[in-house]
Scaffold this motif. Structure first.
Motif, PDB file in Angstrom:
ATOM      1  N   ASP A 104     -64.029 -60.574 -77.839  1.00 24.04           N
ATOM      2  CA  ASP A 104     -62.765 -60.085 -78.383  1.00 24.04           C
ATOM      3  C   ASP A 104     -62.367 -60.742 -79.702  1.00 24.04           C
ATOM      4  N   ASP A 105     -63.218 -61.631 -80.256  1.00 24.14           N
ATOM      5  CA  ASP A 105     -62.937 -62.181 -81.585  1.00 24.14           C
ATOM      6  C   ASP A 105     -63.224 -61.128 -82.648  1.00 24.14           C
ATOM      7  N   THR A 123     -58.948 -64.432 -81.177  1.00 20.86           N
ATOM      8  CA  THR A 123     -57.859 -63.638 -80.612  1.00 20.86           C
ATOM      9  C   THR A 123     -57.059 -64.427 -79.585  1.00 20.86           C
ATOM     10  N   ASN A 171     -55.103 -67.208 -81.366  1.00 20.85           N
ATOM     11  CA  ASN A 171     -54.289 -66.750 -82.486  1.00 20.85           C
ATOM     12  C   ASN A 171     -54.496 -67.640 -83.722  1.00 20.85           C
TER      13      ASN A 171
END
Length: 662
Positions: free
Chosen positions: A163-164, A329, A332
């Protein structure tokens, strides 16, 4: 009384049990089972590495990953994401160095394999260390079980997680310059401006034609760019690039809606005169992209396409750098996964005298031909020019299709490098024949021979084949000086046929015929014949004056005539300032013999009326008269030169430009 007895009985029982417990404790416990060993993971690890390097992700996923890895990431992450990142970052040439530990291999313990992963990318080489764990799992297919790899996205890039998001920042380097022997730039970089428009602010009806004219585009070219699907009224649309021409820039910026962006542009100050040496740069082709796979090139990159720009692409390009950034992700935050420094391209220094080369090119007047000048004492090339030529600046930033077609269809072939080809030399061959015969001892320069008539043949078996001399009226006896001054073909045919066995052939080979020189620009080898031998004595006799199948390269011609200045020594031709001087041939003739040839060449020049020492030749061809000159300035003697012109233009007069400033 009864309670006491019961207590005593109870105590006795307790003591009895305690005694029994002590006896049991003294019995040794059974030994633990030995850990179960299994076959080595090496075969599976080796297969895994090979498939990984080959990008066979489907097979790896199906046959080599643990169930836990598959459940955690799935095909989308393991297969699709790896392929997408390889395209995005131009990842290629993956290499994996790995080291397996020592036995034993236990069934319930992982086998940890240290890896060093390296690969090329759009920002240069990436290298990082990881540990890949293989675990032993029972399977239905293999009764004894098998080893499977535990994987996560950090094996693609350091610190990468599912998910990066991945971004790249490229640091382009400044391309290295090509300079001449005096440090003058012949291929360099200059400030320029990318010109474009914002469609919403640009009146196409009123200004398209004017903008097209200033950018050397057609109205259709501009319309095509502005009508691309991605273009919106507020978007900036680049249209062309112009150099630092203040007048043109002012006229461009007077058109409402135009914008500029400062860029660096390749520039060739000497234009056509250096074109076949420098070549040019242009967007990389699909074929070049494949050839340079693993070197960090991607679609749209600029690459050398011809000449030294192509030959020294790696050195001139420098080292591209940049950063690969990962937007984490879950946390953050954005981190740097790879940070590669860039390095500017190298400067390539030539032995060429750019101003002298430009003078010679201009003297050639755009007519088809080639010229070369070389220092006979060092081998340094001062001039190597082909005419006509194209202007490499036309390719920056991109040549127009109409202009390219015009050059391609030009009957004078401006893309053809005549300095790299070989041509019939005619009488230019005669001093070389003399040198070979003198070294053999069959030619006495002072001894005259009687030659009568215009034609000659050694044996009647030659039938109709005869050697023809251009000046039959020269007074006998004919010695070497007279023969060279008057280009007496019969004299040199006699000398060639007087040499025993293959000595003439061997002597010409010593002078470099049939040799492909170790030279940065590929040059056609001069040839004695198509087969490299003489098919008959008649062919040998005519070859003595450069007839039959003899062909000579213009640089080689200058090199051979340089041996008469350097007393029989031939240097290896060099083009780069840092190249070491090297003897190619020695004692091709003695110093005394070289002096005799020089004296005759001075006389030949006076006879021809050009004031240079050397030989001229005019060769009848189907397309006209080809003119040659090879020689030097007898008053200076620091350069040996050769000029070939495909038309009737005076080659000796053009050679004069080579010596006018020396």
């Amino acid at each position: 009384m009864g309670r006491v007895k019961l207590w005593m009985i109870g105590m006795g029982a307790a003591l009895t049990l305690a005694a029994c417990s002590d006896e049991e404790a003294e019995v040794p416990a059974p030994e633990e089972a030995e850990p179960e060993t299994v076959a080595s993971p090496e075969p599976r690890a080796e297969q895994f590495m090979e498939l990984w390097q080959a990008g066979e992700y489907d097979t790896l996923y199906e046959e080599f990953l643990t169930d836990r890895t598959k459940e955690a990431f799935g095909e989308e992450t393991f297969i699709d994401w790896q392929v997408e990142l390889e395209e995005q970052l131009s990842l290629s040439e993956r290499e994996i160095d790995w080291q397996l530990g020592e036995e034993p291999w236990l069934k319930n313990e992982p086998a940890d394999i240290p890896l060093t992963i390296s690969m090329d990318s759009v920002i240069g080489e990436i290298e990082f260390d990881k540990t890949l764990s293989f675990v032993y799992e029972e399977t239905e297919e293999a009764e004894a079980g098998e080893w499977f790899a535990e994987w996560d996205p950090s094996f693609i890039l350091p610190n990468l997680s599912e998910d990066d998001n991945v971004f790249v920042q490229i640091s382009d380097t400044e391309r290295g310059e090509i300079v001449d022997r005096n440090g003058k730039v012949i291929a360099g970089n200059t400030d320029a401006y990318e010109i474009g428009v914002v469609p919403g602010n640009f009146d196409r009806d009123d200004y398209t034609e004017r903008l097209a004219g200033l950018l050397d585009l057609s109205v259709e070219d501009i319309d095509a760019e502005l009508e691309k699907p991605w273009v919106q009224p507020h978007h900036y649309v680049p249209l062309g690039t112009v150099g630092p021409d203040r007048e043109k820039l002012n006229r461009l910026f007077a058109i409402p809606g135009t914008k500029r962006t400062k860029v660096t542009m390749r520039h060739y100050p000497y234009g056509k005169s250096m074109a076949h040496l420098t070549g040019y740069i242009a967007p990389i082709t699909a074929e070049q992209l494949e050839e340079r796979s693993g070197q960090g090139y991607g679609q749209g990159d600029i690459v050398g396409r011809e000449g030294l720009e192509e030959i020294f692409e790696t050195a001139l390009r420098g080292k591209r750098g940049g950063k690969i950034l990962i937007e984490k992700t879950a946390q953050n935050e954005t981190i740097t996964a790879v940070d590669n420094s860039s390095a500017a391209g190298e400067t390539v220094e030539l032995t060429i005298d750019a101003d002298l080369q430009q003078d010679v090119y201009q003297e050639m007047g755009g007519e088809p031909g080639a010229a070369a000048a070389i220092d006979p004492y060092t081998g340094e090339t001062h001039v190597l020019v082909s005419s006509p030529a194209y202007d490499p600046n036309d390719f920056i930033p991109g040549i127009k299709e109409t202009r390219f077609r015009q050059l391609t269809n030009d009957p004078d072939q401006p893309f053809f490098n005549r300095a790299a080809a070989a041509y019939p030399p005619s009488y230019l061959m005669q001093p070389v024949t003399a040198a070979v015969a003198m070294k053999q001892g069959t030619l006495d320069p002072a001894e005259g021979i009687e030659i009568d008539g215009e034609t000659w043949q050694k044996f009647p078996s030659w039938n109709d084949f005869r050697i023809t001399r251009p000046n039959p009226g020269v007074k006998n006896p004919i010695d070497l000086e007279k023969a060279l001054v008057h280009s007496d073909s019969i004299y040199f045919a006699i000398q060639a046929t007087n040499m025993p066995d293959d000595s003439f052939l061997e002597g010409l080979n010593e002078f470099g015929f049939g040799t492909t020189f170790d030279y940065p620009v590929p040059l056609a080898a001069s040839q004695i014949s198509e087969s490299g031998t003489f098919g008959s004595e008649g062919q040998l006799a005519s070859s003595a004056s450069g007839e039959s199948q003899v062909r000579m390269n213009v640089l080689h011609a200058a090199l051979m005539y340089g041996t008469f200045l350097a007393d029989g020594e031939m240097k290896k031709p060099i083009l780069f300032g840092d190249a070491e001087e090297e003897n190619l041939k020695q004692e091709l003739l003695s110093a005394e013999q070289a002096e005799m040839v020089r004296t005759a060449l001075v006389q030949a020049g006076e006879e021809d009326g050009h004031g240079l020492a050397g030989k001229t030749a005019v060769i009848k061809t189907d397309d006209g008269d080809m003119g040659w000159f090879a020689g030097y300035d007898p008053n200076v003697g620091n350069l040996s030169a050769a000029v070939m012109m495909e038309d009737e233009k005076d080659a000796a007069a053009i050679a004069g430009a080579l010596f006018s400033d020396d």
